[in-house]
Design a protein around this motif. Structure first.
Motif, PDB file in Angstrom:
ATOM      1  N   THR A   1       0.805  -1.096  -0.118  1.00 20.72           N
ATOM      2  CA  THR A   1      -0.021  -0.034   0.209  1.00 20.72           C
ATOM      3  C   THR A   1       0.791   1.351  -0.044  1.00 20.72           C
ATOM      4  N   VAL A   2       1.941   1.176   0.929  1.00 20.38           N
ATOM      5  CA  VAL A   2       2.661   2.299   0.890  1.00 20.38           C
ATOM      6  C   VAL A   2       3.560   2.544  -0.320  1.00 20.38           C
ATOM      7  N   LYS A   3       4.230   1.268  -0.665  1.00 20.53           N
ATOM      8  CA  LYS A   3       5.130   1.478  -2.023  1.00 20.53           C
ATOM      9  C   LYS A   3       4.334   1.839  -3.082  1.00 20.53           C
ATOM     10  N   THR A   4       2.888   1.465  -3.343  1.00 19.51           N
ATOM     11  CA  THR A   4       2.335   2.057  -4.632  1.00 19.51           C
ATOM     12  C   THR A   4       1.813   3.350  -4.291  1.00 19.51           C
ATOM     13  N   ALA A   5       1.665   4.002  -2.892  1.00 18.55           N
ATOM     14  CA  ALA A   5       1.459   5.367  -2.732  1.00 18.55           C
ATOM     15  C   ALA A   5       2.553   5.955  -3.049  1.00 18.55           C
ATOM     16  N   VAL A   6       3.784   5.820  -3.067  1.00 20.08           N
ATOM     17  CA  VAL A   6       5.098   6.222  -3.120  1.00 20.08           C
ATOM     18  C   VAL A   6       5.202   6.218  -4.794  1.00 20.08           C
ATOM     19  N   ALA A   7       5.117   5.288  -5.496  1.00 24.59           N
ATOM     20  CA  ALA A   7       5.073   4.967  -7.080  1.00 24.59           C
ATOM     21  C   ALA A   7       4.126   6.336  -7.587  1.00 24.59           C
ATOM     22  N   ARG A   8       2.855   5.919  -7.151  1.00 25.38           N
ATOM     23  CA  ARG A   8       2.021   6.968  -7.502  1.00 25.38           C
ATOM     24  C   ARG A   8       1.849   8.614  -7.445  1.00 25.38           C
ATOM     25  N   GLN A   9       2.621   8.960  -6.427  1.00 22.10           N
ATOM     26  CA  GLN A   9       2.938  10.169  -6.088  1.00 22.10           C
ATOM     27  C   GLN A   9       3.981  10.895  -7.205  1.00 22.10           C
ATOM     28  N   LEU A  10       5.111  10.115  -7.367  1.00 17.96           N
ATOM     29  CA  LEU A  10       6.226  10.309  -8.177  1.00 17.96           C
ATOM     30  C   LEU A  10       5.659  10.373  -9.573  1.00 17.96           C
ATOM     31  N   LEU A  11       4.956   9.402 -10.050  1.00 15.71           N
ATOM     32  CA  LEU A  11       4.109   9.566 -11.472  1.00 15.71           C
ATOM     33  C   LEU A  11       3.321  10.679 -11.602  1.00 15.71           C
ATOM     34  N   ASP A  12       2.444  11.103 -10.505  1.00 18.32           N
ATOM     35  CA  ASP A  12       1.522  12.165 -10.283  1.00 18.32           C
ATOM     36  C   ASP A  12       2.375  13.269 -10.578  1.00 18.32           C
ATOM     37  N   ALA A  13       3.482  13.395  -9.882  1.00 15.57           N
ATOM     38  CA  ALA A  13       4.232  14.586 -10.252  1.00 15.57           C
ATOM     39  C   ALA A  13       4.787  14.624 -11.411  1.00 15.57           C
TER      40      ALA A  13
ATOM     41  N   TRP B   1      15.681   6.061  -8.980  1.00 18.41           N
ATOM     42  CA  TRP B   1      14.963   5.433  -9.644  1.00 18.41           C
ATOM     43  C   TRP B   1      14.224   5.873 -11.072  1.00 18.41           C
ATOM     44  N   LEU B   2      14.475   7.386 -10.858  1.00 13.96           N
ATOM     45  CA  LEU B   2      13.968   8.134 -12.056  1.00 13.96           C
ATOM     46  C   LEU B   2      14.864   8.640 -13.133  1.00 13.96           C
ATOM     47  N   GLU B   3      15.958   7.764 -13.007  1.00 15.76           N
ATOM     48  CA  GLU B   3      17.041   8.040 -14.177  1.00 15.76           C
ATOM     49  C   GLU B   3      16.818   7.713 -15.333  1.00 15.76           C
ATOM     50  N   GLY B   4      16.849   8.674 -16.494  1.00 11.61           N
ATOM     51  CA  GLY B   4      16.318   8.224 -17.920  1.00 11.61           C
ATOM     52  C   GLY B   4      14.978   8.511 -17.903  1.00 11.61           C
ATOM     53  N   VAL B   5      14.161   8.686 -17.228  1.00 14.26           N
ATOM     54  CA  VAL B   5      12.504   8.847 -16.908  1.00 14.26           C
ATOM     55  C   VAL B   5      12.299  10.037 -17.349  1.00 14.26           C
ATOM     56  N   ARG B   6      11.385  10.446 -18.256  1.00 15.16           N
ATOM     57  CA  ARG B   6      10.979  11.755 -18.713  1.00 15.16           C
ATOM     58  C   ARG B   6       9.445  11.998 -18.060  1.00 15.16           C
ATOM     59  N   THR B   7       9.029  13.328 -17.926  1.00 13.09           N
ATOM     60  CA  THR B   7       7.450  13.527 -17.769  1.00 13.09           C
ATOM     61  C   THR B   7       6.546  13.086 -18.679  1.00 13.09           C
ATOM     62  N   ALA B   8       5.475  12.942 -18.374  1.00 13.44           N
ATOM     63  CA  ALA B   8       4.476  12.259 -19.178  1.00 13.44           C
ATOM     64  C   ALA B   8       4.361  12.880 -20.702  1.00 13.44           C
ATOM     65  N   ASP B   9       4.753  14.343 -20.747  1.00 13.67           N
ATOM     66  CA  ASP B   9       4.527  14.771 -22.149  1.00 13.67           C
ATOM     67  C   ASP B   9       5.912  15.039 -22.571  1.00 13.67           C
ATOM     68  N   GLY B  10       7.020  14.495 -21.982  1.00 15.76           N
ATOM     69  CA  GLY B  10       8.317  14.470 -22.676  1.00 15.76           C
ATOM     70  C   GLY B  10       9.269  15.521 -22.733  1.00 15.76           C
TER      71      GLY B  10
ATOM     72  N   GLN C   1      10.788  17.116 -19.846  1.00  8.50           N
ATOM     73  CA  GLN C   1      11.626  17.376 -18.927  1.00  8.50           C
ATOM     74  C   GLN C   1      11.973  16.161 -18.242  1.00  8.50           C
ATOM     75  N   PRO C   2      13.268  16.085 -17.634  1.00  9.36           N
ATOM     76  CA  PRO C   2      13.414  14.737 -16.822  1.00  9.36           C
ATOM     77  C   PRO C   2      12.493  14.870 -15.685  1.00  9.36           C
ATOM     78  N   ALA C   3      11.874  13.602 -15.272  1.00 10.31           N
ATOM     79  CA  ALA C   3      10.648  13.486 -14.264  1.00 10.31           C
ATOM     80  C   ALA C   3      11.490  13.770 -12.835  1.00 10.31           C
ATOM     81  N   ILE C   4      12.682  13.749 -12.784  1.00  9.52           N
ATOM     82  CA  ILE C   4      13.019  14.196 -11.461  1.00  9.52           C
ATOM     83  C   ILE C   4      13.090  15.622 -11.170  1.00  9.52           C
ATOM     84  N   ASP C   5      13.148  16.368 -12.296  1.00 10.24           N
ATOM     85  CA  ASP C   5      13.080  17.698 -12.082  1.00 10.24           C
ATOM     86  C   ASP C   5      11.612  18.113 -11.715  1.00 10.24           C
ATOM     87  N   ALA C   6      10.586  17.381 -12.428  1.00 16.35           N
ATOM     88  CA  ALA C   6       9.394  17.738 -12.010  1.00 16.35           C
ATOM     89  C   ALA C   6       9.043  17.334 -10.169  1.00 16.35           C
TER      90      ALA C   6
END
Length: 314
Positions: free
Chosen positions: A45-57, A291-300, A302-307
Motif C-alpha cells: 500500500t505504501v510502496k504503491t502510494a510512493v510510486a503514484r505520487q512520483l508519477l503524478d508529479a 529510480w527516475l534516471e532516464g525517465v521523462r515527464t508524461a509529455d516528454g 523534461q526529466p521526471a526528477i526535475d518535476a
C-alpha cells in the motif's frame, strides 16, 4: 452541384479530422494513465502510494484498485490493471508461473531482494530451542498445536495447511488459525507481552520486525521454496505502450528496511498513507533520483526528477 459536392466533401473531411483528433486525444489520455493493483498488505500500500505520487508529479494520472492478491494479479493479466508491486516469490509461484508461461504478465523488477516469509517465533522461544519448523512438534502443549495465519487464500496459509495435511515436519493434528493480518498480529502481541509461546506467519519487510524480537524458523525441507523476493508485475501491452513508466518500475528497488519503516509509520503508528509517502519522498530525493534516471515527464518535456523536485520542494 459542384458547390454541394465540395460542401459534402468538406463536411466529410472535417468529420474525419475531428474523429482523428479525438482519437489522438483519447490515445494521449490513455498513455498517461497508470492503473495499479494493490493487495491488502501495508507494505504494498505504501510502496504503491510512493510510486503514484512520483508519477503524478511527472504528469501521469494514476489510480489504485485494492483487492485480494489473486484478483489484482488477474487484473494485470487481463489488462484491466497495469502493474502490481506486491508479487511475493516463491510463495505465489504456482499462480505467477502459470501467467508468466502464458505471456499474460511480465516481471519487470525485483523490487525487494532481501525479503523473508516463513513461520516465526518470539526470540525467547528460539532461545528455548525452537530453531526450525522441525522443532515445533516437540512442544505441542506449549504452542497449543496452533500456527496463526493471515487472510484466507493467502499463499503462506496454503503452505502451512499443506504441511499439516501431509504431516510434513510431524505436524499432523496441528491447526492453522486464519485471521486478518491485524488480528494475527494482535494475537501475537498479546502472547509476546505475556511471554507465552506462539508460532505465526512472519515476513520482512514489516513493522513486526521493528516492534518485536522475532526469529524466522529454518526450513530444512524447503516447503517455503527458499529465499523470498518481491517483484513488480506488469501487463505486457502496457510495457509496450509505456516504456517510460516501465523504466521507472524497473528501477524502483526498495531496501527491505525502508519498507519496514514505511509499514511501521503507516500500519503501526497509523499515519495516513499519503503522508508517509510524501514525507519519505521529500527526505530521500537521492534514492528517488536513481529510480527516475532516464525517465521523462508524461509529455516528454523534461526529466521526471526535475518535476518531482519541484512538486516536493519545501
Amino acid at each position: 452541384m459542384r458547390f454541394k459536392t465540395f460542401s459534402t466533401l468538406l463536411s466529410i473531411s472535417l468529420s474525419i479530422a475531428l474523429f482523428l483528433s479525438l482519437g489522438t486525444a483519447a490515445s494521449a489520455a490513455e498513455t498517461t494513465t497508470v492503473k495499479f493493483g494493490n493487495p491488502p498488505w501495508p507494505g504494498v500500500t505504501v510502496k504503491t502510494a510512493v510510486a503514484r505520487q512520483l508519477l503524478d508529479a511527472a504528469g501521469y494520472t494514476t489510480s489504485t484498485t485494492s483487492a485480494g492478491w489473486i484478483i489484482c494479479l488477474q487484473g494485470v493479466a487481463g489488462g484491466k490493471l497495469d502493474a502490481d508491486l506486491g508479487i511475493w516469490l516463491p510463495a505465489e509461484r504456482d499462480t505467477v508461473n502459470a501467467l508468466l508461461k502464458s505471456g499474460k504478465i511480465k516481471l519487470v523488477a525485483t523490487n525487494i531482494a532481501d525479503a523473508k516469509y516463513s513461520i516465526v517465533v518470539p526470540e525467547y522461544v528460539w532461545k528455548a530451542g525452537v530453531h526450525s519448523i522441525a522443532d515445533l512438534h516437540k512442544y505441542p502443549q506449549k504452542f497449543d498445536r496452533k500456527i496463526y495465519g493471515i487472510e484466507s487464500g493467502a499463499a503462506g496459509n496454503g503452505i502451512v495447511a499443506t504441511a499439516i495435511k501431509k504431516n510434513t515436519y510431524d505436524l499432523k493434528g496441528w491447526e492453522l488459525v486464519p485471521s486478518s493480518t491485524a488480528g494475527m498480529l494482535s494475537q501475537a502481541g498479546r502472547a509476546i507481552n505475556k511471554h507465552e509461546w506462539i508460532a505465526f506467519l512472519g515476513w520482512k519487510p514489516h513493522w513486526m520486525n521493528i516492534k518485536y524480537k522475532l526469529r524466522y524458523l529454518e526450513d530444512p525441507k524447503n516447503i517455503w521454496g527458499g529465499t523470498s523476493t518481491v517483484h513488480t508485475a506488469a501487463n505486457p501491452d502496457f510495457i509496450k505502450r509505456q516504456p517510460n513508466v516501465a523504466r521507472f518500475l524497473h528501477q524502483m528497488i526498495v531496501p527491505a528496511a525502508t519498507q519496514s519503516h514505511w509499514i511501521y509509520d503507516y500500519s503501526y503508528k497509523k499515519t495516513p498513507v499519503d503522508a508517509v509517502a510524501k514525507d519519505w519522498i521529500k527526505g530521500h530525493i537521492g534514492l528517488v533520483a536513481k529510480w527516475l534516471e532516464g525517465v521523462r515527464t508524461a509529455d516528454g518535456s523534461q526529466p521526471a526528477i526535475d518535476a518531482v523536485k519541484a512538486a516536493f520542494a519545501g
